[in-house]
Design an enzyme around this catalytic site. Structure first.
Site, PDB file in Angstrom:
ATOM      1  N   ASP A  10       0.823  -1.213   0.000  1.00 23.03           N
ATOM      2  CA  ASP A  10       0.000   0.000   0.000  1.00 23.03           C
ATOM      3  C   ASP A  10       0.850   1.252   0.000  1.00 23.03           C
ATOM      4  O   ASP A  10       0.457   2.297  -0.531  1.00 23.03           O
ATOM      5  CB  ASP A  10      -0.991  -0.016   1.167  1.00 23.03           C
ATOM      6  CG  ASP A  10      -0.328  -0.228   2.514  1.00 23.03           C
ATOM      7  OD1 ASP A  10       0.685  -0.923   2.580  1.00 23.03           O
ATOM      8  OD2 ASP A  10      -0.836   0.330   3.504  1.00 23.03           O
ATOM      9  N   ASN A 150      -4.981  -4.347  14.180  1.00 20.41           N
ATOM     10  CA  ASN A 150      -4.794  -5.414  13.184  1.00 20.41           C
ATOM     11  C   ASN A 150      -3.696  -6.375  13.653  1.00 20.41           C
ATOM     12  O   ASN A 150      -3.875  -7.582  13.675  1.00 20.41           O
ATOM     13  CB  ASN A 150      -4.533  -4.869  11.766  1.00 20.41           C
ATOM     14  CG  ASN A 150      -3.387  -3.865  11.697  1.00 20.41           C
ATOM     15  OD1 ASN A 150      -2.631  -3.697  12.651  1.00 20.41           O
ATOM     16  ND2 ASN A 150      -3.272  -3.199  10.543  1.00 20.41           N
ATOM     17  N   HIS A 231      -4.255   1.181   2.952  1.00 25.13           N
ATOM     18  CA  HIS A 231      -4.158   2.132   4.070  1.00 25.13           C
ATOM     19  C   HIS A 231      -3.385   3.406   3.705  1.00 25.13           C
ATOM     20  O   HIS A 231      -3.840   4.515   3.942  1.00 25.13           O
ATOM     21  CB  HIS A 231      -3.418   1.459   5.239  1.00 25.13           C
ATOM     22  CG  HIS A 231      -3.964   0.131   5.658  1.00 25.13           C
ATOM     23  ND1 HIS A 231      -5.042  -0.021   6.524  1.00 25.13           N
ATOM     24  CD2 HIS A 231      -3.574  -1.128   5.321  1.00 25.13           C
ATOM     25  CE1 HIS A 231      -5.275  -1.312   6.703  1.00 25.13           C
ATOM     26  NE2 HIS A 231      -4.413  -2.004   6.003  1.00 25.13           N
TER      27      HIS A 231
HETATM   28  O1  RIB Z   1      -1.499  -1.268   9.528  1.00 25.37           O
HETATM   29  C1  RIB Z   1      -1.305  -0.872   8.183  1.00 25.37           C
HETATM   30  C2  RIB Z   1       0.021  -0.204   8.005  1.00 25.37           C
HETATM   31  O2  RIB Z   1       1.067  -1.110   8.330  1.00 25.37           O
HETATM   32  C3  RIB Z   1       0.291   0.223   6.549  1.00 25.37           C
HETATM   33  O3  RIB Z   1       1.104   1.373   6.542  1.00 25.37           O
HETATM   34  C4  RIB Z   1       1.044  -0.937   5.996  1.00 25.37           C
HETATM   35  O4  RIB Z   1       1.906  -0.555   4.910  1.00 25.37           O
HETATM   36  C5  RIB Z   1       1.861  -1.346   7.179  1.00 25.37           C
HETATM   37  O5  RIB Z   1       3.014  -0.500   7.233  1.00 25.37           O
HETATM   38 CA    CA Z   2       3.217   1.350   5.322  1.00 24.34          CA
END
Ligand code: RIB
Ligand code: CA
Length: 309
Positions: A10, A150, A231
């Site tokens: 992401d 998470n 994200h």
């Molecule tokens: O929890 C999501 C984040 O953690 C994002 O920035 C993903 O790239 C990881 O770094």
């Molecule tokens: Ca990240």
């Protein structure tokens, strides 16, 4: 904009969108999703594939105090899924990400610093220049969550990976825009978005399609979702199009000592008048919702446009 990141599927999509939608003056890398060698290699590869004239400065190889961890189970062992990367023809501009952040904040008016990985570099930059916040036009992080975790039940990966750094950042920046899981879990990119990128055919769109392929499949395996929360690209969009997001200002601090709660962003949402003595000043604008379709379409349109820029 200056993006501090740990590419990362992401992160990579965020870099592509930012390159099209902002004046991206530099990229700094940090240990996070994968080790610093991989995150730095990946940042260079993204600038090379998309032909971006943006310098990459290498940063911290480990957290301030916490043990070094990774999120390879989400992003794959190299950090960019199963994408075949070209032989690198580019190299880092320096291995002093902290110095680059501090120098750029002094040199560039209205610089918006966006951190989408663990906050190690940002905490070290605050130690190098305590006036850093006053030199910036804005500061936004992808991280934390008021009601979501998470990597644990209550902690989000970027904060959990270096909670001491996150605590320093929330305590020393007067206002942080916090793009946390509350909102990023509501902005998913789906196979139809990947197909639109694939059909566009350019190198940046093709890379984003490959990254999404892996991210959507892994999101399905891990969380049974029909799409992947991108994200970090949502964090970029929160800067570019704040009108597409809804947020509230609240006091936020980071739990460092909890057995079950270390790395939790504690967001005090009590009504101000009844919060009592212990309520701190609101130091974060916490985002809770977004216009998902508008955000996702803007990201896809930006990446496609990058190939014809
Ligand atoms: O929890 C999501 C984040 O953690 C994002 O920035 C993903 O790239 C990881 O770094
Ligand atoms: Ca990240």
């Amino acid at each position: 904009m200056l993006i501090d990141c740990d590419p990362g599927l992401d992160d990579a999509i965020a870099l592509l969108a930012a390159a099209q939608l902002t004046d991206l003056v530099g990229i700094t890398t940090v240990n996070g999703n994968v080790g610093i060698d991989h995150t730095t290699h990946n940042a260079l590869a993204v600038t090379q594939i998309a032909d971006l004239d943006v310098p990459v400065h290498r940063g911290a190889a480990r957290p301030l105090i916490a043990p070094t961890i990774d999120a390879a189970y989400v992003h794959g062992p190299t950090g960019l899924g199963s994408v075949e990367l070209p032989e690198l023809s580019r190299s880092i501009a320096s291995d002093d990400a902290v110095g680059f952040i501090c120098d750029t904040a002094r040199a560039v008016d209205d610089l918006h610093l966006v951190a989408v990985g663990p906050l190690t570099n940002i905490a070290l930059a605050l130690r190098a220049d305590p006036d850093l916040p006053s030199r910036l036009g804005g500061f936004t992080i992808m991280g934390g969550g008021a009601h979501a975790g998470n990597v644990t039940a209550v902690a989000e990966f970027n904060v959990w990976a270096d909670p001491e750094a996150a605590a320093i950042v929330f305590r020393e920046f007067p206002m942080t825009t916090m793009v946390g899981l509350d909102v990023t879990h509501r902005v998913l990119m789906r196979p139809a978005d990947r197909d639109r990128l694939r059909a566009a055919g350019g190198p940046a769109a093709g890379l984003a399609a490959d990254l999404l392929d892996f991210a959507v499949a892994r999101a399905g395996e891990i969380a049974g979702r029909d799409g992947a929360p991108i994200h970090d690209a949502s964090a970029v969009m929160a800067v570019v199009r704040p009108d597409l997001f809804r947020g509230e200002e609240h006091p936020v601090d980071v739990e460092l000592a909890g057995t079950l709660t270390r790395g939790m962003t504690v967001v005090d949402q009590r009504p101000r008048g009844r919060a009592g003595e212990d309520a701190g000043r609101a130091n974060a604008r916490v985002l809770f919702d977004a216009d998902e379709a508008a955000v996702v379409n803007s990201i896809v349109d930006a990446v496609i446009a990058l190939d014809s820029a």
